[in-house]
Design a protein around this motif. Sequence first.
Motif, PDB file in Angstrom:
ATOM      1  N   MET A  52       0.819  -1.214   0.000  1.00 59.42           N
ATOM      2  CA  MET A  52       0.000   0.000   0.000  1.00 59.42           C
ATOM      3  C   MET A  52       0.854   1.267   0.000  1.00 59.42           C
ATOM      4  O   MET A  52       0.395   2.325  -0.418  1.00 59.42           O
ATOM      5  CB  MET A  52      -0.959   0.002   1.200  1.00 59.42           C
ATOM      6  N   LEU A  53       2.109   1.165   0.470  1.00 58.83           N
ATOM      7  CA  LEU A  53       3.023   2.310   0.377  1.00 58.83           C
ATOM      8  C   LEU A  53       3.260   2.654  -1.090  1.00 58.83           C
ATOM      9  O   LEU A  53       3.322   3.820  -1.469  1.00 58.83           O
ATOM     10  CB  LEU A  53       4.360   1.973   1.049  1.00 58.83           C
ATOM     11  N   HIS A  54       3.378   1.600  -1.906  1.00 55.67           N
ATOM     12  CA  HIS A  54       3.625   1.815  -3.335  1.00 55.67           C
ATOM     13  C   HIS A  54       2.367   2.294  -4.040  1.00 55.67           C
ATOM     14  O   HIS A  54       2.444   3.030  -5.013  1.00 55.67           O
ATOM     15  CB  HIS A  54       4.152   0.533  -3.975  1.00 55.67           C
ATOM     16  N   GLU A  57       2.296   5.883  -3.438  1.00 56.21           N
ATOM     17  CA  GLU A  57       3.285   6.495  -4.331  1.00 56.21           C
ATOM     18  C   GLU A  57       2.713   6.596  -5.752  1.00 56.21           C
ATOM     19  O   GLU A  57       2.861   7.609  -6.436  1.00 56.21           O
ATOM     20  CB  GLU A  57       4.572   5.651  -4.320  1.00 56.21           C
TER      21      GLU A  57
ATOM     22  N   ARG B   3       7.319   7.291   2.701  1.00 60.71           N
ATOM     23  CA  ARG B   3       5.872   7.169   2.922  1.00 60.71           C
ATOM     24  C   ARG B   3       5.603   6.353   4.182  1.00 60.71           C
ATOM     25  O   ARG B   3       6.345   5.418   4.484  1.00 60.71           O
ATOM     26  CB  ARG B   3       5.221   6.501   1.719  1.00 60.71           C
ATOM     27  N   THR B   4       4.565   6.729   4.903  1.00 62.28           N
ATOM     28  CA  THR B   4       4.236   6.006   6.130  1.00 62.28           C
ATOM     29  C   THR B   4       2.761   5.636   6.122  1.00 62.28           C
ATOM     30  O   THR B   4       1.960   6.286   5.454  1.00 62.28           O
ATOM     31  CB  THR B   4       4.497   6.872   7.376  1.00 62.28           C
ATOM     32  N   LEU B   5       2.432   4.571   6.829  1.00 64.02           N
ATOM     33  CA  LEU B   5       1.037   4.206   7.078  1.00 64.02           C
ATOM     34  C   LEU B   5       0.878   4.130   8.589  1.00 64.02           C
ATOM     35  O   LEU B   5       1.591   3.382   9.253  1.00 64.02           O
ATOM     36  CB  LEU B   5       0.701   2.842   6.446  1.00 64.02           C
ATOM     37  N   LEU B  23       3.946   1.865   9.981  1.00 61.74           N
ATOM     38  CA  LEU B  23       4.699   1.216   8.897  1.00 61.74           C
ATOM     39  C   LEU B  23       5.385   2.329   8.130  1.00 61.74           C
ATOM     40  O   LEU B  23       4.755   3.337   7.810  1.00 61.74           O
ATOM     41  CB  LEU B  23       3.724   0.450   7.985  1.00 61.74           C
ATOM     42  N   GLN B  25       8.237   3.275   4.878  1.00 58.55           N
ATOM     43  CA  GLN B  25       8.969   2.764   3.718  1.00 58.55           C
ATOM     44  C   GLN B  25      10.460   3.017   3.917  1.00 58.55           C
ATOM     45  O   GLN B  25      10.876   4.166   4.058  1.00 58.55           O
ATOM     46  CB  GLN B  25       8.482   3.503   2.472  1.00 58.55           C
TER      47      GLN B  25
END
Lengths: 250, 106
Positions: A52-54, A57, B3-5, B23, B25
């Motif tokens: 989900m990070l991708h 992006e 990027r973070t979640l 989480l 990246q």
Amino acid sequence: MNHPWTGPRLARVALLLAVAVFGPAAGPRSGFETMSPELRAMQQDDLANPGMLHVAEGEAQFQQQGCTACHSAEAMQGVAARYPAFDAARDGPIDLAGRIAQCREERQGRAPLPREGKEMLALSVFVAHQSRGLPLTPNPDPRMEFVRRQGEALFRERRGQLNLSCGQCHDDNAGRRLAGSLIPEGHANGYPLYRLEWQGLGSLQRRLRNCMVGVRSEPFAPGAAEYIALEAFLAERARGLVVETPAVRP
Amino acid sequence: MARTLLRVPGTAQRGEVVEIRTLIQHPMETGFRPGADGTVQPRDIIRRFTCLYNNRPVFEADLHPAIAANPYLTFTFVARESGVLAFIWEGDNGFSQTETRALTVA
């Protein structure tokens, strides 16, 4: 939330029952079914799934690269479920990453992105994610039939120093073990996916290259027509499985 | 910016145990792996994670090589007052990232 495993739960239970009664021939079985409960939980939780990070992006790239000038994210729904498609302009099949590259190079007139670079993977995973939960419905274009047959021939062809075809593992021995690892049926319903072994997101072509190196054969050139033919056959083989992008696999 | 979640409940009851999931990246390159050219790739990992609640630490962790890429950390604490949660990741090559979330305690 658009979730692939809560809606069709009843169908899934029915499928599992069918598998129990009639054996694995009852229908294609996603690699998801054979994963550990921990990995399944990781894939299902959008805040634990590193794919989900991708996707996030990719959503940013979709804006930045100017895709939104013509396309909306909503319009991308279902697209990945029917690729590869037949492209009249190049008189041949084209996969999703190829279509994105074509859009960029021919319609935007910009320099190509590296096929498995960060941006292209992010765009592919974002577009494919829009189809999550939809069943794979391979392209009905009659011109794809020939491509699928080519793909099936490649799937059944013995390759490399180990002299193994894809089918010898993924059809004949699926569910058994190769060393410590379970052999999945090899359905391509979650690509691009996050693979723990890669510690990152990867494309179907990367996965196919992995397998080819594994049987000690020479992989096809990046982006080769053989990959698209194989992908077209794999889509037909997995017909009806829901798209899981971004899937998580060991 | 990586990027973070983050999963942070926006509201909580006083005294409630709140679960946080994070989480981020990050490649978490161990410093032991050879690259395609055979030379060892330099280490690039997150060294420390801190969670501050109204500027007081409620959770801290040291990270080491052999922790998987995109580290996922989950922890709990007791919500006593409304405030701001700050999540801070620090690592090699000057890596530093801070995310903040508000938490309202009823």
